[in-house]
Design a protein around this motif. Structure first.
Motif, PDB file in Angstrom:
ATOM      1  N   ILE A 198       0.826  -1.207   0.000  1.00 44.27           N
ATOM      2  CA  ILE A 198       0.000   0.000   0.000  1.00 44.27           C
ATOM      3  C   ILE A 198       0.865   1.264   0.000  1.00 44.27           C
ATOM      4  N   THR A 199       1.890   1.285   0.871  1.00 45.64           N
ATOM      5  CA  THR A 199       2.697   2.500   1.017  1.00 45.64           C
ATOM      6  C   THR A 199       3.712   2.690  -0.107  1.00 45.64           C
ATOM      7  N   HIS A 200       4.326   1.588  -0.579  1.00 40.59           N
ATOM      8  CA  HIS A 200       5.420   1.711  -1.545  1.00 40.59           C
ATOM      9  C   HIS A 200       4.991   1.510  -2.998  1.00 40.59           C
ATOM     10  N   VAL A 201       3.868   0.860  -3.218  1.00 43.10           N
ATOM     11  CA  VAL A 201       3.422   0.611  -4.591  1.00 43.10           C
ATOM     12  C   VAL A 201       2.159   1.412  -4.909  1.00 43.10           C
ATOM     13  N   ILE A 202       1.116   1.162  -4.137  1.00 43.26           N
ATOM     14  CA  ILE A 202      -0.180   1.772  -4.439  1.00 43.26           C
ATOM     15  C   ILE A 202      -0.148   3.287  -4.228  1.00 43.26           C
ATOM     16  N   LEU A 203       0.392   3.725  -3.072  1.00 44.12           N
ATOM     17  CA  LEU A 203       0.413   5.156  -2.784  1.00 44.12           C
ATOM     18  C   LEU A 203       1.226   5.924  -3.811  1.00 44.12           C
ATOM     19  N   LYS A 204       2.400   5.411  -4.171  1.00 39.29           N
ATOM     20  CA  LYS A 204       3.238   6.112  -5.149  1.00 39.29           C
ATOM     21  C   LYS A 204       2.570   6.155  -6.522  1.00 39.29           C
ATOM     22  N   ALA A 205       1.912   5.052  -6.901  1.00 40.45           N
ATOM     23  CA  ALA A 205       1.231   5.039  -8.196  1.00 40.45           C
ATOM     24  C   ALA A 205       0.015   5.966  -8.201  1.00 40.45           C
ATOM     25  N   ALA A 206      -0.561   6.186  -7.013  1.00 31.50           N
ATOM     26  CA  ALA A 206      -1.752   7.036  -6.924  1.00 31.50           C
ATOM     27  C   ALA A 206      -1.424   8.514  -6.799  1.00 31.50           C
ATOM     28  N   LEU A 207      -0.157   8.858  -6.607  1.00 37.10           N
ATOM     29  CA  LEU A 207       0.220  10.258  -6.382  1.00 37.10           C
ATOM     30  C   LEU A 207      -0.232  11.215  -7.490  1.00 37.10           C
ATOM     31  N   PRO A 208      -0.102  10.852  -8.778  1.00 34.88           N
ATOM     32  CA  PRO A 208      -0.582  11.788  -9.808  1.00 34.88           C
ATOM     33  C   PRO A 208      -2.063  12.144  -9.643  1.00 34.88           C
ATOM     34  N   GLU A 209      -2.891  11.143  -9.365  1.00 36.57           N
ATOM     35  CA  GLU A 209      -4.319  11.401  -9.168  1.00 36.57           C
ATOM     36  C   GLU A 209      -4.553  12.216  -7.896  1.00 36.57           C
ATOM     37  N   ILE A 210      -3.771  11.940  -6.858  1.00 37.84           N
ATOM     38  CA  ILE A 210      -3.930  12.677  -5.599  1.00 37.84           C
ATOM     39  C   ILE A 210      -3.599  14.149  -5.803  1.00 37.84           C
ATOM     40  N   PHE A 211      -2.542  14.439  -6.553  1.00 40.03           N
ATOM     41  CA  PHE A 211      -2.194  15.833  -6.806  1.00 40.03           C
ATOM     42  C   PHE A 211      -3.255  16.525  -7.663  1.00 40.03           C
ATOM     43  N   THR A 212      -3.847  15.785  -8.585  1.00 35.87           N
ATOM     44  CA  THR A 212      -4.960  16.353  -9.342  1.00 35.87           C
ATOM     45  C   THR A 212      -6.118  16.684  -8.412  1.00 35.87           C
ATOM     46  N   GLY A 213      -6.402  15.790  -7.471  1.00 35.77           N
ATOM     47  CA  GLY A 213      -7.434  16.055  -6.484  1.00 35.77           C
ATOM     48  C   GLY A 213      -7.104  17.237  -5.595  1.00 35.77           C
ATOM     49  N   MET A 214      -5.816  17.415  -5.283  1.00 34.20           N
ATOM     50  CA  MET A 214      -5.406  18.576  -4.491  1.00 34.20           C
ATOM     51  C   MET A 214      -5.661  19.871  -5.238  1.00 34.20           C
ATOM     52  N   ARG A 215      -5.374  19.877  -6.531  1.00 34.85           N
ATOM     53  CA  ARG A 215      -5.616  21.084  -7.327  1.00 34.85           C
ATOM     54  C   ARG A 215      -7.106  21.397  -7.403  1.00 34.85           C
ATOM     55  N   ILE A 216      -7.911  20.362  -7.612  1.00 32.99           N
ATOM     56  CA  ILE A 216      -9.359  20.574  -7.656  1.00 32.99           C
ATOM     57  C   ILE A 216      -9.862  21.010  -6.285  1.00 32.99           C
ATOM     58  N   GLY A 217      -9.330  20.368  -5.239  1.00 29.59           N
ATOM     59  CA  GLY A 217      -9.782  20.664  -3.888  1.00 29.59           C
ATOM     60  C   GLY A 217      -9.485  22.091  -3.460  1.00 29.59           C
ATOM     61  N   ILE A 218      -8.275  22.583  -3.740  1.00 25.12           N
ATOM     62  CA  ILE A 218      -7.941  23.946  -3.325  1.00 25.12           C
ATOM     63  C   ILE A 218      -8.780  24.959  -4.106  1.00 25.12           C
ATOM     64  N   GLY A 219      -9.099  24.628  -5.360  1.00 22.84           N
ATOM     65  CA  GLY A 219      -9.978  25.504  -6.129  1.00 22.84           C
ATOM     66  C   GLY A 219     -11.384  25.539  -5.562  1.00 22.84           C
ATOM     67  N   VAL A 220     -11.897  24.361  -5.202  1.00 26.81           N
ATOM     68  CA  VAL A 220     -13.233  24.292  -4.604  1.00 26.81           C
ATOM     69  C   VAL A 220     -13.235  25.001  -3.253  1.00 26.81           C
ATOM     70  N   GLY A 221     -12.113  24.903  -2.519  1.00 27.74           N
ATOM     71  CA  GLY A 221     -12.024  25.565  -1.225  1.00 27.74           C
ATOM     72  C   GLY A 221     -12.161  27.073  -1.349  1.00 27.74           C
ATOM     73  N   TRP A 222     -11.475  27.660  -2.322  1.00 28.01           N
ATOM     74  CA  TRP A 222     -11.593  29.105  -2.537  1.00 28.01           C
ATOM     75  C   TRP A 222     -12.993  29.454  -3.026  1.00 28.01           C
ATOM     76  N   THR A 223     -13.607  28.570  -3.813  1.00 28.03           N
ATOM     77  CA  THR A 223     -14.965  28.813  -4.275  1.00 28.03           C
ATOM     78  C   THR A 223     -15.946  28.839  -3.118  1.00 28.03           C
ATOM     79  N   THR A 224     -15.716  27.978  -2.126  1.00 26.08           N
ATOM     80  CA  THR A 224     -16.617  27.869  -0.980  1.00 26.08           C
ATOM     81  C   THR A 224     -16.358  28.956   0.056  1.00 26.08           C
ATOM     82  N   LEU A 225     -15.241  29.673  -0.084  1.00 30.26           N
ATOM     83  CA  LEU A 225     -14.865  30.670   0.928  1.00 30.26           C
ATOM     84  C   LEU A 225     -15.953  31.715   1.146  1.00 30.26           C
ATOM     85  N   VAL A 226     -16.534  32.211   0.046  1.00 34.91           N
ATOM     86  CA  VAL A 226     -17.550  33.264   0.170  1.00 34.91           C
ATOM     87  C   VAL A 226     -18.751  32.749   0.951  1.00 34.91           C
ATOM     88  N   ALA A 227     -19.168  31.509   0.665  1.00 43.03           N
ATOM     89  CA  ALA A 227     -20.294  30.926   1.397  1.00 43.03           C
ATOM     90  C   ALA A 227     -19.950  30.749   2.869  1.00 43.03           C
TER      91      ALA A 227
END
Length: 275
Positions: free
Chosen positions: A188-217
């Motif tokens: 999980i830590t050495h194979v799956i997590l490392k292979a999932a990092l590209p998707e996780i970083f994509t989720g981070m980019r989407i997440g921080i954008g959604v976070g700023w979008t939700t800030l006004v609310a």
């Protein structure tokens, strides 16, 4: 002679046509921004639109300088920025340390997937304003409900991205790790997590954008300072120059942190797109 010319022209297959989207778009983006700014100046200087609806960029710039020195909505611009940054990044950090592990567990364990998948998929499409009243009823109007609202908005895309990253791991990689004596936790830590990092970083980019979008609310909940609060307060008095200035500041910060995540992704995942 012809054979020598053909050898000179021979290049790698990928270099003949180029990868889809290959090349820098920085100059195009800069030109687009300058054209939009020029149109903004033209429209406002020619009085094609009333200043109440679209103030000139020079007025917005003066409002920006005034907000820095004298303040706006009972606080300086720096105080508004620091308040909003604290809320967004606190929520982002909490989502990062909870959503990523849960997303990975959802990908590797059917019990965890069965527990969290219906909850995430139910509330993910809901706009934050839909469950904002419920959060106020449950948690009150202090600082925590504001952070919690942004946290919920960031949590879903991060968890889904982590789960998708687990699904992208090839079975051969997992079998090879087990064949070399790796334990389940090591896989999980050495194979799956490392292979999932590209998707996780994509989720981070989407997440921080959604976070700023939700800030006004989030800053609608009895806030006294913050960029979202400043925009909402200015809108009540039809101060469109302050509204536009606040929108631009929020956009600049959101874009800056997106660039930072892209840079981290490039440094930590140099193999993305190459394997």
């Amino acid at each position: 002679m012809l054979e020598g010319v053909n050898r000179a022209r021979a290049v790698k297959p990928g270099k003949i046509y180029g990868a889809p989207g290959e090349g820098s778009s920085g100059l195009i983006s800069l030109a687009t921004a300058l054209v939009l700014l020029a149109l903004w100046v033209l429209v406002t200087e020619m009085n094609w639109v009333r200043p109440l609806f679209l103030p000139s960029p020079f007025t917005v710039w003066e409002t920006f300088l005034t907000a820095i020195t004298e303040g706006a909505s009972n606080s300086t611009l720096l105080e508004h920025i620091l308040a909003s940054l604290a809320r967004v990044f606190c929520a982002f950090f909490l989502a990062l340390i909870t959503a990523v592990p849960i997303g990975i567990l959802m990908g590797v364990n059917r019990v965890v997937r069965g527990l969290f998948d219906p909850i995430i998929e139910f509330y993910r499409p809901l706009p934050p304003l839909a469950y904002l009243p419920l959060i106020i009823i449950w948690l009150g109007i202090d600082e925590f409900p504001k952070v919690f609202l942004i946290y919920l908005a960031i949590f879903a895309p991060l968890a889904i991205a982590a789960r998708a990253g687990v699904r992208s791991v090839s079975t051969e990689q997992v079998h090879a790790a087990y064949a070399m004596g790796a334990t389940r936790s090591q896989v999980i830590t050495h194979v799956i997590l490392k292979a999932a990092l590209p998707e996780i970083f994509t989720g981070m980019r989407i997440g921080i954008g959604v976070g700023w979008t939700t800030l006004v609310a989030a800053e609608m909940v009895a806030a006294h300072r913050g960029l979202g609060f400043m925009v909402l307060n200015a809108a009540e008095y039809l101060a469109s120059e302050t509204v536009i200035m606040g929108i631009i500041v929020i956009g600049v910060f959101a874009f800056t942190f997106d660039l930072m995540i892209r840079y981290l992704e490039k440094m930590l995942i140099p193999w993305k797109g190459k394997v």
